[in-house]
Design an enzyme around this catalytic site. Sequence first.
Site, PDB file in Angstrom:
ATOM      1  N   GLY A 239      -8.591  18.636 -35.126  1.00 12.14           N
ATOM      2  CA  GLY A 239      -8.775  17.376 -35.823  1.00 12.14           C
ATOM      3  C   GLY A 239      -9.316  17.417 -37.229  1.00 12.14           C
ATOM      4  N   ARG A 314       6.141  11.313 -41.389  1.00 12.50           N
ATOM      5  CA  ARG A 314       4.743  10.900 -41.560  1.00 12.50           C
ATOM      6  C   ARG A 314       4.557   9.693 -42.486  1.00 12.50           C
ATOM      7  NH1 ARG A 314       1.200  13.505 -43.568  1.00 12.50           N
ATOM      8  NH2 ARG A 314      -0.445  12.848 -42.141  1.00 12.50           N
ATOM      9  N   CYS A 346      19.325   4.487 -43.464  1.00 19.05           N
ATOM     10  CA  CYS A 346      19.519   3.040 -43.562  1.00 19.05           C
ATOM     11  C   CYS A 346      18.367   2.271 -42.952  1.00 19.05           C
ATOM     12  CB  CYS A 346      20.827   2.670 -42.889  1.00 19.05           C
ATOM     13  SG  CYS A 346      22.178   3.604 -43.584  1.00 19.05           S
TER      14      CYS A 346
HETATM   15  C1  LIG Z   1      -3.204  17.057 -31.730  1.00 22.51           C
HETATM   16  C2  LIG Z   1      -4.210  17.844 -30.988  1.00 22.51           C
HETATM   17  C3  LIG Z   1      -4.867  18.908 -31.602  1.00 22.51           C
HETATM   18  C4  LIG Z   1      -4.648  19.287 -33.044  1.00 22.51           C
HETATM   19  O1  LIG Z   1      -5.091  18.327 -33.925  1.00 22.51           O
HETATM   20  P1  LIG Z   1      -5.082  18.640 -35.500  1.00 22.51           P
HETATM   21  O2  LIG Z   1      -5.517  17.375 -36.114  1.00 22.51           O
HETATM   22  O3  LIG Z   1      -3.703  19.016 -35.873  1.00 22.51           O
HETATM   23  O4  LIG Z   1      -6.062  19.744 -35.737  1.00 22.51           O
HETATM   24  C5  LIG Z   1      -5.752  19.655 -30.850  1.00 22.51           C
HETATM   25  N1  LIG Z   1      -5.993  19.357 -29.550  1.00 22.51           N
HETATM   26  C6  LIG Z   1      -5.382  18.344 -28.922  1.00 22.51           C
HETATM   27  C7  LIG Z   1      -5.679  18.077 -27.504  1.00 22.51           C
HETATM   28  C8  LIG Z   1      -4.468  17.553 -29.619  1.00 22.51           C
HETATM   29  O5  LIG Z   1      -3.880  16.533 -28.997  1.00 22.51           O
END
Ligand SMILES: *Cc1c(COP(=O)(O)O)cnc(C)c1O
Length: 421
Positions: A239, A314, A346
């Site tokens: 994250g 995105r 489109c």
């Molecule tokens: C999407 C996800 C990640 C990775 O998240 P990033 O923001 O790309 O680092 C890690 N663990 C789980 C369970 C996820 O769903």
Amino acid sequence: MDHFLYRDGVLHAEDVPVTDIAAAVGTPFYVYSTATLTRHFHLFDEALEGMDHLVCFAMKSNSNLAVLKLLGEMGAGIDVVSMGEYLKAKAAGVSGDRIVFSGVGKTRDEMRVALEGGIRQFNVESEPELEALNEVAISLGVTAPIALRVNPDVDAKTHAKIATGKSENKFGIPIATCREVYARAAAMDGIDVVGIDVHIGSQLTQLEPFRLAFTKVAELTEALRADGHNIRRLDLGGGLGIPYERSNDAPPLPLEYGEVIKETVGHLGCEVEIEPGRLISGNAGILVSSVIYLKNGEGRDFLIVDAAMNDLVRPSMYDAHHDIVSVVEAEAAVDQHPVDIVGPVCETGDTFAKARNMPPLASGDLVAFRSAGAYGAVMASEYNSRPLIPEVLVHGDQFAVIRARPTFDEMINRDTIPEWL
Ligand SMILES: *Cc1c(COP(=O)(O)O)cnc(C)c1O
């Protein structure tokens, strides 16, 4: 930091002029940098130095086999969320004891394949999933190592579509009630409780939500240990955000994130896993596209490029910003001009940027979308019957196509016409 820099007025991927790759493979295409992927993996690995740890790359951000092999050979584990991802990680040479299985809807088939092929742990998200896993493990005569994914009810302060750690999200088991679920898990013959898992969202640009969540995990660890569970592993998810806009404040560094981990859970003596995706692959990739037309509209001008929302979703899906630059560097003195940068699909949603200042560009000129290595190629589709675009990996002065562009025939022949038609 990445390895896409101008040299002699031309954007390079490491030591390769992007124009050379475009000439060889045609546009649009993705390019990834080995040096950037390597650097980002090591930043996390070093941030957790001194702790028993495993950095598990979240392959949903970029699942090309060559990228997985590169990271796997550096010692990365892999976080997978489907059978396809599990099988791809194995095909890239990553052993089961370095694969973590996440996801809110694992099927029994997925559980069986992972248990048979080897798995480090399942991150279990609900009681029905726990029961299913127990049954599958017993039927195979094995025990499944698990962490329960807890939902800490923390606001990740990120885009609503990628926040996962609030109680209203579909993810995990409420932290307040999970002790009962742990007790149930411990009583199951097919389950081996090894730890706790948490993941609060993606593209986090502050450390505070992590600190809050990890503090709750630390408290839970003590409570579960007091209940008699041998909690020895903490999976703290992924994250950490990346700087999509060069002009904005930079998000925290992996080193600072590592400090938060050490401060919140370091005293527990657990093995720590993290699951970064975006921060490893995001700035390690660009999307290169050609200008088709410059169209002068009423009150606004459109730069129509040959990449579209099906190649990079995105911007239309998350209102995401990507820096877009001319591959041939504009003279410093040249006047920039605001244009809407759009693809040929489109839909009005097929807009990459509005009123973006760009140097003068003409039909055939190349542009590069920065920070496109994560949630780019993996989310692509063939909408509008536009074949998936190729992926290229650069290493120093070498480059290789790591996923070829399908031919139109290949795309067409994937469909079949029933006999009676
Ligand atoms: C999407 C996800 C990640 C990775 O998240 P990033 O923001 O790309 O680092 C890690 N663990 C789980 C369970 C996820 O769903």
